[in-house]
Design a protein around this motif. Structure first.
Motif, PDB file in Angstrom:
ATOM      1  N   PRO A   1       0.834  -1.204   0.000  1.00  0.00           N
ATOM      2  CA  PRO A   1       0.000   0.000   0.000  1.00  0.00           C
ATOM      3  C   PRO A   1       0.871   1.258   0.000  1.00  0.00           C
ATOM      4  CG  PRO A   1      -0.152  -1.133   2.122  1.00  0.00           C
ATOM      5  CD  PRO A   1       0.743  -1.951   1.246  1.00  0.00           C
ATOM      6  N   VAL A   2       0.491   2.231  -0.817  1.00  0.00           N
ATOM      7  CA  VAL A   2       1.202   3.511  -0.884  1.00  0.00           C
ATOM      8  C   VAL A   2       0.151   4.601  -0.734  1.00  0.00           C
ATOM      9  CG1 VAL A   2       2.624   5.034  -2.301  1.00  0.00           C
ATOM     10  CG2 VAL A   2       2.972   2.551  -2.404  1.00  0.00           C
ATOM     11  N   HIS A   3       0.284   5.427   0.304  1.00  0.00           N
ATOM     12  CA  HIS A   3      -0.679   6.492   0.576  1.00  0.00           C
ATOM     13  C   HIS A   3       0.056   7.765   0.948  1.00  0.00           C
ATOM     14  CE1 HIS A   3      -3.909   3.538   0.800  1.00  0.00           C
ATOM     15  NE2 HIS A   3      -3.205   2.849   1.672  1.00  0.00           N
ATOM     16  N   ARG A   4      -0.577   8.914   0.671  1.00  0.00           N
ATOM     17  CA  ARG A   4      -0.099  10.166   1.245  1.00  0.00           C
ATOM     18  C   ARG A   4      -0.327  10.077   2.757  1.00  0.00           C
ATOM     19  NH1 ARG A   4      -3.964  12.307  -2.288  1.00  0.00           N
ATOM     20  NH2 ARG A   4      -4.906  13.224  -0.449  1.00  0.00           N
ATOM     21  N   ARG A   5       0.475  10.772   3.547  1.00  0.00           N
ATOM     22  CA  ARG A   5       0.395  10.680   5.012  1.00  0.00           C
ATOM     23  C   ARG A   5      -1.014  10.989   5.528  1.00  0.00           C
ATOM     24  NH1 ARG A   5       1.969   8.303   9.498  1.00  0.00           N
ATOM     25  NH2 ARG A   5       4.142   8.719   9.144  1.00  0.00           N
TER      26      ARG A   5
ATOM     27  N   VAL B   1      -3.892  10.618   4.097  1.00  0.00           N
ATOM     28  CA  VAL B   1      -4.791   9.507   3.768  1.00  0.00           C
ATOM     29  C   VAL B   1      -4.496   8.322   4.688  1.00  0.00           C
ATOM     30  CG1 VAL B   1      -5.434   7.844   1.983  1.00  0.00           C
ATOM     31  CG2 VAL B   1      -5.080  10.247   1.382  1.00  0.00           C
ATOM     32  N   PHE B   2      -3.235   8.006   4.884  1.00  0.00           N
ATOM     33  CA  PHE B   2      -2.827   6.930   5.785  1.00  0.00           C
ATOM     34  C   PHE B   2      -3.392   7.165   7.188  1.00  0.00           C
ATOM     35  CE2 PHE B   2       0.186   5.330   8.941  1.00  0.00           C
ATOM     36  CZ  PHE B   2       0.327   3.998   8.560  1.00  0.00           C
TER      37      PHE B   2
ATOM     38  N   ILE C   1      -7.199   6.628   7.275  1.00  0.00           N
ATOM     39  CA  ILE C   1      -7.522   5.196   7.210  1.00  0.00           C
ATOM     40  C   ILE C   1      -7.375   4.574   8.587  1.00  0.00           C
ATOM     41  CG2 ILE C   1      -6.736   2.955   6.353  1.00  0.00           C
ATOM     42  CD1 ILE C   1      -5.997   4.442   3.716  1.00  0.00           C
TER      43      ILE C   1
END
Length: 80
Positions: A60-64, A66-67, A70
């Motif tokens: 999984p790769v997310h902007r901070r 978004v992380f 979540i």
């Protein structure tokens, strides 16, 4: 990490007080993480840096922000 090794590598430093590796890269240059993740500096314009990330689909790769959202939402679901 050995401080002498850090100084011997131009464009590399450890951020003071953290375990964060800080690298200097120019547009078009990349870093590789664990042989299967590549991060490329696509463009630098004003105060924005555009990054391209190549990673396996299972990573999984997310902007901070978004992380964080979540994980905040997952925590709220546990409080039933």
């Amino acid at each position: 990490m050995d401080p002498a090794a850090q100084e011997a590598t131009p464009g590399t430093a450890i951020a003071e007080g953290t375990d964060m590796l800080v690298l200097s890269r120019k547009a078009g240059e990349a870093i590789v993480i664990n042989d299967d993740i590549t991060i490329v500096v696509v463009e630098i314009r004003d105060d924005k840096v555009r990054l391209g990330i190549e990673a396996p689909k299972e990573v999984p790769v997310h902007r901070r922000e978004v992380f964080d959202a979540i994980h905040r939402d997952e925590g709220e679901g546990d409080q039933s």
